[in-house]
Every structure is written in structure tokens, then in C-alpha cells.
Design a protein around this motif. Structure first.
Motif, PDB file in Angstrom:
ATOM      1  N   LEU A   6       0.833  -1.204   0.000  1.00  0.00           N
ATOM      2  CA  LEU A   6       0.000   0.000   0.000  1.00  0.00           C
ATOM      3  C   LEU A   6       0.865   1.250   0.000  1.00  0.00           C
ATOM      4  N   TRP A   7       0.430   2.234  -0.787  1.00  0.00           N
ATOM      5  CA  TRP A   7       1.085   3.543  -0.756  1.00  0.00           C
ATOM      6  C   TRP A   7       0.082   4.628  -1.146  1.00  0.00           C
ATOM      7  N   ARG A   8       0.463   5.889  -0.893  1.00  0.00           N
ATOM      8  CA  ARG A   8      -0.365   7.035  -1.275  1.00  0.00           C
ATOM      9  C   ARG A   8       0.208   7.644  -2.549  1.00  0.00           C
ATOM     10  N   GLU A   9      -0.677   8.062  -3.424  1.00  0.00           N
ATOM     11  CA  GLU A   9      -0.271   8.699  -4.671  1.00  0.00           C
ATOM     12  C   GLU A   9      -1.247   9.832  -4.938  1.00  0.00           C
ATOM     13  N   GLY A  10      -0.761  11.075  -4.738  1.00  0.00           N
ATOM     14  CA  GLY A  10      -1.693  12.189  -4.775  1.00  0.00           C
ATOM     15  C   GLY A  10      -2.660  12.032  -3.620  1.00  0.00           C
ATOM     16  N   GLY A  11      -3.926  12.091  -3.904  1.00  0.00           N
ATOM     17  CA  GLY A  11      -4.915  11.874  -2.856  1.00  0.00           C
ATOM     18  C   GLY A  11      -5.417  10.451  -2.787  1.00  0.00           C
ATOM     19  N   ASP A  12      -4.858   9.564  -3.619  1.00  0.00           N
ATOM     20  CA  ASP A  12      -5.353   8.188  -3.709  1.00  0.00           C
ATOM     21  C   ASP A  12      -4.622   7.249  -2.754  1.00  0.00           C
ATOM     22  N   TYR A  13      -5.343   6.229  -2.314  1.00  0.00           N
ATOM     23  CA  TYR A  13      -4.737   5.034  -1.748  1.00  0.00           C
ATOM     24  C   TYR A  13      -4.534   4.059  -2.908  1.00  0.00           C
ATOM     25  N   VAL A  14      -3.341   3.503  -3.032  1.00  0.00           N
ATOM     26  CA  VAL A  14      -3.063   2.513  -4.071  1.00  0.00           C
ATOM     27  C   VAL A  14      -2.614   1.231  -3.382  1.00  0.00           C
ATOM     28  N   MET A  15      -3.327   0.145  -3.631  1.00  0.00           N
ATOM     29  CA  MET A  15      -2.997  -1.122  -2.999  1.00  0.00           C
ATOM     30  C   MET A  15      -2.791  -2.202  -4.048  1.00  0.00           C
ATOM     31  N   ASP A  16      -1.602  -2.801  -4.026  1.00  0.00           N
ATOM     32  CA  ASP A  16      -1.327  -3.969  -4.856  1.00  0.00           C
ATOM     33  C   ASP A  16      -1.493  -5.221  -4.013  1.00  0.00           C
ATOM     34  N   LEU A  17      -2.173  -6.203  -4.563  1.00  0.00           N
ATOM     35  CA  LEU A  17      -2.398  -7.482  -3.896  1.00  0.00           C
ATOM     36  C   LEU A  17      -1.794  -8.568  -4.785  1.00  0.00           C
ATOM     37  N   VAL A  18      -0.641  -9.096  -4.360  1.00  0.00           N
ATOM     38  CA  VAL A  18       0.074 -10.102  -5.145  1.00  0.00           C
ATOM     39  C   VAL A  18      -0.411 -11.484  -4.724  1.00  0.00           C
ATOM     40  N   LEU A  19      -1.000 -12.213  -5.637  1.00  0.00           N
ATOM     41  CA  LEU A  19      -1.601 -13.511  -5.337  1.00  0.00           C
ATOM     42  C   LEU A  19      -0.506 -14.568  -5.225  1.00  0.00           C
ATOM     43  N   ARG A  20      -0.519 -15.327  -4.115  1.00  0.00           N
ATOM     44  CA  ARG A  20       0.511 -16.339  -3.872  1.00  0.00           C
ATOM     45  C   ARG A  20      -0.141 -17.680  -3.517  1.00  0.00           C
ATOM     46  N   ASN A  21       0.543 -18.764  -3.869  1.00  0.00           N
ATOM     47  CA  ASN A  21       0.085 -20.106  -3.527  1.00  0.00           C
ATOM     48  C   ASN A  21       1.313 -20.971  -3.285  1.00  0.00           C
ATOM     49  N   ASN A  22       1.334 -21.712  -2.171  1.00  0.00           N
ATOM     50  CA  ASN A  22       2.545 -22.448  -1.786  1.00  0.00           C
ATOM     51  C   ASN A  22       2.431 -23.963  -1.947  1.00  0.00           C
ATOM     52  N   ARG A  23       1.487 -24.425  -2.741  1.00  0.00           N
ATOM     53  CA  ARG A  23       1.294 -25.869  -2.890  1.00  0.00           C
ATOM     54  C   ARG A  23       2.514 -26.517  -3.532  1.00  0.00           C
ATOM     55  N   THR A  24       2.829 -27.720  -3.068  1.00  0.00           N
ATOM     56  CA  THR A  24       3.890 -28.511  -3.676  1.00  0.00           C
ATOM     57  C   THR A  24       3.286 -29.711  -4.399  1.00  0.00           C
ATOM     58  N   THR A  25       4.038 -30.259  -5.326  1.00  0.00           N
ATOM     59  CA  THR A  25       3.634 -31.467  -6.042  1.00  0.00           C
ATOM     60  C   THR A  25       4.850 -32.390  -6.126  1.00  0.00           C
ATOM     61  N   PRO A  26       4.655 -33.658  -6.455  1.00  0.00           N
ATOM     62  CA  PRO A  26       5.813 -34.545  -6.610  1.00  0.00           C
ATOM     63  C   PRO A  26       6.817 -34.026  -7.636  1.00  0.00           C
ATOM     64  N   GLU A  27       6.305 -33.355  -8.678  1.00  0.00           N
ATOM     65  CA  GLU A  27       7.199 -32.809  -9.707  1.00  0.00           C
ATOM     66  C   GLU A  27       7.882 -31.530  -9.247  1.00  0.00           C
ATOM     67  N   HIS A  28       7.246 -30.827  -8.289  1.00  0.00           N
ATOM     68  CA  HIS A  28       7.775 -29.557  -7.783  1.00  0.00           C
ATOM     69  C   HIS A  28       7.762 -29.593  -6.248  1.00  0.00           C
ATOM     70  N   PRO A  29       8.666 -30.373  -5.649  1.00  0.00           N
ATOM     71  CA  PRO A  29       8.639 -30.536  -4.186  1.00  0.00           C
ATOM     72  C   PRO A  29       8.982 -29.279  -3.412  1.00  0.00           C
ATOM     73  N   PHE A  30       9.621 -28.297  -4.048  1.00  0.00           N
ATOM     74  CA  PHE A  30       9.949 -27.051  -3.360  1.00  0.00           C
ATOM     75  C   PHE A  30       8.837 -26.008  -3.505  1.00  0.00           C
ATOM     76  N   GLY A  31       7.857 -26.296  -4.351  1.00  0.00           N
ATOM     77  CA  GLY A  31       6.759 -25.365  -4.540  1.00  0.00           C
ATOM     78  C   GLY A  31       6.425 -25.219  -6.000  1.00  0.00           C
ATOM     79  N   LEU A  32       5.131 -25.315  -6.309  1.00  0.00           N
ATOM     80  CA  LEU A  32       4.678 -25.205  -7.691  1.00  0.00           C
ATOM     81  C   LEU A  32       4.915 -23.807  -8.250  1.00  0.00           C
TER      82      LEU A  32
END
Length: 335
Positions: A237-263
Motif C-alpha cells: 500500500l502507498w499514497r499517490e496524490g490523494g489516492d490510496y493505491v494497494m497492490d495485492l500479489v496472489l501467492r500459492n505455496n502448494r507442492t507437487t511430486p514434480e515440484h517438491p519445493f513449490g509449484l
């Protein structure tokens, strides 16, 4: 004798300039060790060895190991007194840490959104954000609730919105998908309450969203039948002029047998460059690569640049392809 300076340069990429740093001071951690530490420390209530725990002396001074002797101040966030100080690591200009008053695990929820809004109201000159609250996609310290912020504009903050969509019932909020390698929703409005409601809506929708074609599964069961949560986000979150600007970065931590460290983690083929979790700073476009690479410079400079872009691509839950675009369609429809 002062510590050697870190290496830093800017690299071109398909999404714009990316910043590459090689940090000589920060110890490199294995993502499995980070996850193990989070499990072991999740129930701890005492300060112990936690560098983010802080206390106030009888004379009013605040003591915190993580501040490394620097000044520690406080700010009121949702009626809680949080401590903040400038990070001794200094990953970027005016890099600050904001620490919860009690030792409790990180948790991304509606209360976090409210605290971030309180922070930028108190300090509109700085951005504020949080690492994710799950192993693999979280930061290197998940056992103590904290934020990071500062007086710096990261590449993600300069990235444009490439797809606009509406949030029904919130006409004052301009919502869109950011042109970035990671999957990012951006909300912008002058109305604080509307930004809060929009961010909470995105968080709630994402935490239960399933998209099998893209491998996105929000929950699984462990060997004992307990529910394991996989979806969370980085709120920024940050302010820009009079606006609130919020970035929401989508994350998922599931692992699979092919990707044991994280998909959606660093591909194993790139572990020689980076294997640690991709946290808040790196998801915003500033790589923090291990100091061991200094000995190989400048031979690996180009390889570091290519690897960082590929790593950011790997974190994206919606890829830049037909399946990814269909996934965005499905998620936006739930909002």
C-alpha cells in the motif's frame, strides 16, 4: 572496518526495468529450513531469540535486537502500539521494519489491511507491505507478525494496469490486473473505506479460489487429515496524490511430486542463482541474490538477470497464456 558494499544494477526485462542486488551481508537460507522454523516457532509466546520482539524499559526507551542499536519509535495501528525502526540490512533507501507488540505468527487477514491503511495515514511519504504468511511463498521470518516499508518506489509500483475490471458495489474503486510477471491486482481510490472493502473482498475470494487447469488448489489435507491452507497474498500500500493505491500479489505455496519445493517457487534449475523464498521486496522487482555470487562476477551477470525474470514468472499463479487469462476471468467473476 566497514562492511563491503553490495552490488546493484538495473536490468531490462519484458515488464520493464528490474533491479538486481547481490547482498554480501544477508545469510542465505534454505526454504525448507524457513518452513521448519515457522512450524517450530508458531506456538512460541516468549521473546527468546526473536529479533523482532521488542519491549519498553521503565524509562520509556524501547529495546529490540533487530534494530541493532538504532532508534526505535512507535505507531498506533488498529489501537495497537507497534514499533518501527530502520533496518540495519538496508535493502533499499529508508528501509523500515514495523513490528507487532506481541510474539505471534504472521497472518494475512482483514485486520492487516486495516493496519496498513493506518500506517500510510500516519506516514503518507512511505509505502508499507507485508510478506505472505505461509512457508515457501512467505519471507524468512514467519513467527513474528511484522511489515516492511520505506521511502522507495519499486519497479512493481511503476508497472501499468493492463486490464481494468469493476468491483460491484464499489464504483469509487478502480480495479485492474497489473502488467507484471507475478499475478497482481491493483486497487485505487480516494475513499479509504472502499479500498479496505475491496482488498478484503479480493483476499477472501483468492483464499478459497480453485483453478485446476492452472494447478491452483486452495486447500489440501495432510497425513492426519488436517486442512492445510495454500493461498494467501502480499498486500502493498502507498499514497499517490490523494489516492490510496494497494497492490495485492496472489501467492500459492502448494507442492507437487514434480515440484517438491513449490509449484510457484524458484525452479530447481535456478537454485545455483537463488533458492530462498521470494518475499515482499523481490516480488516488487528488486532481487536479493546471495553473496556467494560475488566471486563469479561479472561472468554470471547476464545469467542473474535472466534467472530473476524467470523466477518472477514462476511465482505467477496466472501465467501469460490462454490458461492464465481464463484463470483471471474465473477469479474476477467471483469478485
Amino acid at each position: 572496518m566497514s562492511a563491503p558494499s553490495n552490488l546493484c544494477w538495473v536490468a531490462d526485462s519484458p515488464v520493464g526495468p528490474l533491479e538486481i542486488t547481490i547482498n554480501r551481508a544477508k545469510p542465505e537460507k534454505d526454504p525448507r529450513d524457513i518452513a521448519r522454523a515457522a512450524c517450530e516457532e508458531a506456538g512460541r509466546a516468549e521473546a527468546g531469540d526473536c529479533v523482532l520482539c521488542w519491549s519498553r524499559d521503565a524509562d520509556g526507551r524501547i529495546a529490540c535486537a533487530g534494530a541493532d542499536g538504532g532508534a526505535v519509535r512507535t505507531v498506533l495501528l488498529s489501537d495497537e502500539e507497534w514499533a518501527w525502526w530502520f533496518s540495519p540490512y538496508g535493502y533499499f533507501p529508508e528501509h523500515l521494519i514495523v513490528s507487532a507488540p506481541v510474539h505471534r505468527p504472521m497472518l494475512i487477514d482483514h485486520a492487516v489491511i486495516a493496519r496498513l491503511l493506518d500506517f500510510v495515514d500516519a506516514f503518507p511519504q512511505w509505502f508499507i507491505g507485508s510478506n505472505a504468511d505461509l512457508p515457501i511463498v512467505g519471507g524468512s521470518l514467519l513467527a513474528h507478525d511484522h511489515f516492511q516499508g520505506g521511502g522507495y518506489r519499486f519497479p512493481l509500483m511503476n508497472a501499468p494496469v493492463e486490464r481494468v475490471f469493476k468491483l460491484p458495489g464499489l464504483p469509487q474503486v478502480r480495479a485492474g490486473v497489473v502488467r507484471w510477471t507475478a499475478s497482481v491486482v491493483r486497487l485505487r481510490a480516494r475513499d479509504r473505506a472502499a479500498v479496505y472493502e475491496g482488498a478484503c473482498r479480493v483476499l477472501d475470494a483468492w483464499r478459497t479460489f480453485s483453478w485446476q487447469p492452472g494447478g491452483i488448489v486452495p486447500f489440501t489435507e495432510d497425513a492426519d487429515g488436517a486442512t492445510v491452507r495454500h493461498s494467501t497474498l502480499n498486500p502493498i500500500l502507498w499514497r499517490e496524490g490523494g489516492d490510496y493505491v494497494m497492490d495485492l500479489v496472489l501467492r500459492n505455496n502448494r507442492t507437487t511430486p514434480e515440484h517438491p519445493f513449490g509449484l510457484f517457487h524458484v525452479p530447481e534449475a535456478l537454485f545455483h542463482i537463488k533458492k530462498e523464498n521470494i518475499g515482499l521486496i523481490e516480488i516488487m522487482g528488486r532481487a536479493i541474490l546471495p553473496g556467494r555470487l560475488v566471486a563469479e562476477m561479472p561472468a554470471v551477470k547476464g545469467e542473474c538477470e535472466r534467472a530473476y525474470y524467470e523466477i518472477l514468472q514462476a511465482t505467477g499463479v496466472f501465467k501469460s497464456n490462454e490458461t492464465g487469462r481464463a484463470g483471471w476471468d474465473a477469479l474476477i467473476a467471483t469478485l
